[in-house]
Design an enzyme around this catalytic site. Structure first.
Site, mmCIF file in Angstrom:
data_model
loop_
_atom_site.group_PDB
_atom_site.id
_atom_site.type_symbol
_atom_site.label_atom_id
_atom_site.label_comp_id
_atom_site.label_asym_id
_atom_site.label_seq_id
_atom_site.Cartn_x
_atom_site.Cartn_y
_atom_site.Cartn_z
ATOM 1 N N ASP A 68 10.605 18.606 11.215
ATOM 2 C CA ASP A 68 9.323 17.990 11.546
ATOM 3 C C ASP A 68 9.511 16.677 12.311
ATOM 4 O O ASP A 68 8.748 16.368 13.227
ATOM 5 C CB ASP A 68 8.527 17.716 10.265
ATOM 6 C CG ASP A 68 7.871 18.968 9.702
ATOM 7 O OD1 ASP A 68 7.648 19.925 10.475
ATOM 8 O OD2 ASP A 68 7.577 18.996 8.503
ATOM 9 N N GLY A 69 10.530 15.906 11.921
ATOM 10 C CA GLY A 69 10.765 14.638 12.607
ATOM 11 C C GLY A 69 11.063 14.824 14.077
ATOM 12 O O GLY A 69 10.625 14.041 14.924
ATOM 13 N N ASP A 143 1.557 8.925 11.065
ATOM 14 C CA ASP A 143 1.071 7.673 10.492
ATOM 15 C C ASP A 143 1.633 6.452 11.189
ATOM 16 O O ASP A 143 2.671 6.494 11.844
ATOM 17 C CB ASP A 143 1.407 7.593 8.998
ATOM 18 C CG ASP A 143 2.866 7.908 8.692
ATOM 19 O OD1 ASP A 143 3.752 7.361 9.365
ATOM 20 O OD2 ASP A 143 3.126 8.710 7.772
ATOM 21 N N ARG A 153 9.024 -10.679 0.096
ATOM 22 C CA ARG A 153 7.895 -10.699 -0.831
ATOM 23 C C ARG A 153 6.747 -9.855 -0.282
ATOM 24 O O ARG A 153 6.728 -9.460 0.874
ATOM 25 C CB ARG A 153 7.436 -12.147 -1.052
ATOM 26 C CG ARG A 153 8.486 -13.033 -1.705
ATOM 27 C CD ARG A 153 7.926 -14.415 -2.017
ATOM 28 N NE ARG A 153 7.437 -15.094 -0.824
ATOM 29 C CZ ARG A 153 8.232 -15.786 -0.001
ATOM 30 N NH1 ARG A 153 9.536 -15.860 -0.229
ATOM 31 N NH2 ARG A 153 7.725 -16.392 1.052
ATOM 32 N N THR A 183 0.151 14.841 4.387
ATOM 33 C CA THR A 183 1.153 15.475 3.530
ATOM 34 C C THR A 183 2.520 14.801 3.668
ATOM 35 O O THR A 183 3.509 15.316 3.131
ATOM 36 C CB THR A 183 1.297 16.973 3.874
ATOM 37 O OG1 THR A 183 1.483 17.123 5.284
ATOM 38 C CG2 THR A 183 0.053 17.741 3.449
ATOM 39 N N ALA A 184 2.575 13.663 4.360
ATOM 40 C CA ALA A 184 3.846 12.964 4.564
ATOM 41 C C ALA A 184 3.904 11.718 3.672
ATOM 42 O O ALA A 184 3.679 11.800 2.466
ATOM 43 C CB ALA A 184 4.019 12.633 6.042
ATOM 44 N N SER A 186 1.940 9.209 3.188
ATOM 45 C CA SER A 186 0.706 8.907 2.472
ATOM 46 C C SER A 186 0.625 9.673 1.153
ATOM 47 O O SER A 186 0.213 9.124 0.121
ATOM 48 C CB SER A 186 -0.506 9.242 3.347
ATOM 49 O OG SER A 186 -1.717 9.023 2.659
ATOM 50 N N LEU A 187 1.022 10.937 1.171
ATOM 51 C CA LEU A 187 1.002 11.739 -0.055
ATOM 52 C C LEU A 187 1.958 11.159 -1.089
ATOM 53 O O LEU A 187 1.630 11.065 -2.280
ATOM 54 C CB LEU A 187 1.382 13.183 0.270
ATOM 55 C CG LEU A 187 1.411 14.159 -0.904
ATOM 56 C CD1 LEU A 187 0.028 14.307 -1.531
ATOM 57 C CD2 LEU A 187 1.933 15.520 -0.446
ATOM 58 N N GLN A 242 9.825 6.527 12.506
ATOM 59 C CA GLN A 242 10.934 6.669 13.443
ATOM 60 C C GLN A 242 11.091 5.484 14.387
ATOM 61 O O GLN A 242 12.210 5.075 14.692
ATOM 62 C CB GLN A 242 10.763 7.953 14.263
ATOM 63 C CG GLN A 242 10.791 9.221 13.419
ATOM 64 C CD GLN A 242 10.517 10.461 14.243
ATOM 65 O OE1 GLN A 242 9.882 10.413 15.296
ATOM 66 N NE2 GLN A 242 10.995 11.607 13.774
#
Length: 284
Positions: A68-69, A143, A153, A183-184, A186-187, A242
């Protein structure tokens, strides 16, 4: 003449064998022109197919060989050309990819026979405003993430959607995801799964220091603004995990719908929910 640009992930073991299968399939197709980026062509000993500045060439389709990448990277590379991108899965998941290794020749023939569809997937564009000057930093299919470095921090986010200030809070970062990217990362951070046909964005905080902030689903036409306060310089904006740029304390990050979508090739034997079940949960 049908021109297809092939983008193999040269870091994958045995990638040469998969590339040779692709080249062999097209070898006797007189109305097909195959190109490789010059760097990858040289590394794989196929200089005769190499083309300089391939992202500026006139091509009809891009074919990624990898996971996928790799496909995400190719979508960004051909962003300005607005050409369809098809993937051969030579990775670990292949959630976005419709050609498995045992289907290469069959699916490549379907491409020549035009037995496929193109799904347009929303892309994001990210900008950074530094000392009043706005600059474009890149686009993403999955994303755009603003986050701190490993030892730094927390960041303070002044989050606005369109012209409305939503919240001020501390967190390790913030993920702005497309439905495709839900589905990446964020999931993994607790966000919802959103069907890519839903015209939405997902905002997911990374380890927020409050119980009041949760993942949000908003319109794809909304504009997200993040005013970053950190007190340290270890702040980054990252595209599809990436491509990364360091940004400064008190910079503003703007994320909005990109001008062009990603155009991903899909075949009739694939279904989003079946793929989700097989790839995410390992059920046939």
């Amino acid at each position: 003449m049908f021109t297809i640009a092939v983008f193999p992930n040269v870091t994958k073991a045995n990638i040469r064998a998969i590339l040779e299968r692709v080249l062999a399939f097209f070898a006797d197709k007189k109305d097909v022109c195959v190109l490789l980026p010059s760097k990858e062509a040289a590394l794989l000993g196929r200089e005769e197919f190499g083309a300089r500045n391939i992202s500026q060439r006139s091509i009809d389709m891009a074919l990624s060989i990898g996971g996928d990448g790799t496909l995400l990277n190719v979508c960004r590379r051909v962003y300005d050309q607005c050409v369809p991108v098809c993937g051969i899965n030579f990775g670990t998941v292949g959630f976005l990819i419709d050609i498995e290794l045992d289907e290469i020749e069959t699916k490549l023939q379907k491409i020549l026979d035009k037995e496929y569809r193109i799904e347009e997937r929303l892309m994001l564009s990210g900008y950074v405003v530094h000392r009043g000057r706005k600059s474009y930093k890149g686009s993403a299919v999955n994303d755009i993430v603003v986050t701190k470095g490993g030892m730094a921090r927390m960041l303070r986010f002044g989050l606005s959607i369109n012209d409305t200030c939503i919240a001020n809070y501390k967190a390790d970062g913030l993920i702005v995801s497309t439905a495709t990217g839900s589905t990446a990362y964020s999931l993994s951070a607790g966000g919802p799964i959103v069907n890519p046909l839903v015209k939405a964005l997902v905002l997911t905080p990374i380890c927020p220091h409050t119980f009041d902030i949760r993942s949000m689903v908003i319109s794809e036409d909304d504009t997200i603004r993040m005013r970053i306060e950190a007190g340290h310089p270890d702040i980054f904006i990252t595209f599809d995990g990436q491509k990364s740029h360091q940004i400064a304390d008190e910079d503003e990050v703007i994320v909005q719908k990109a001008k062009n979508p990603a155009r991903i090739v899909k075949f009739g034997d694939k279904d989003y929910y079946r793929t989700m079940k097989e790839k995410l949960w390992g059920h046939p």
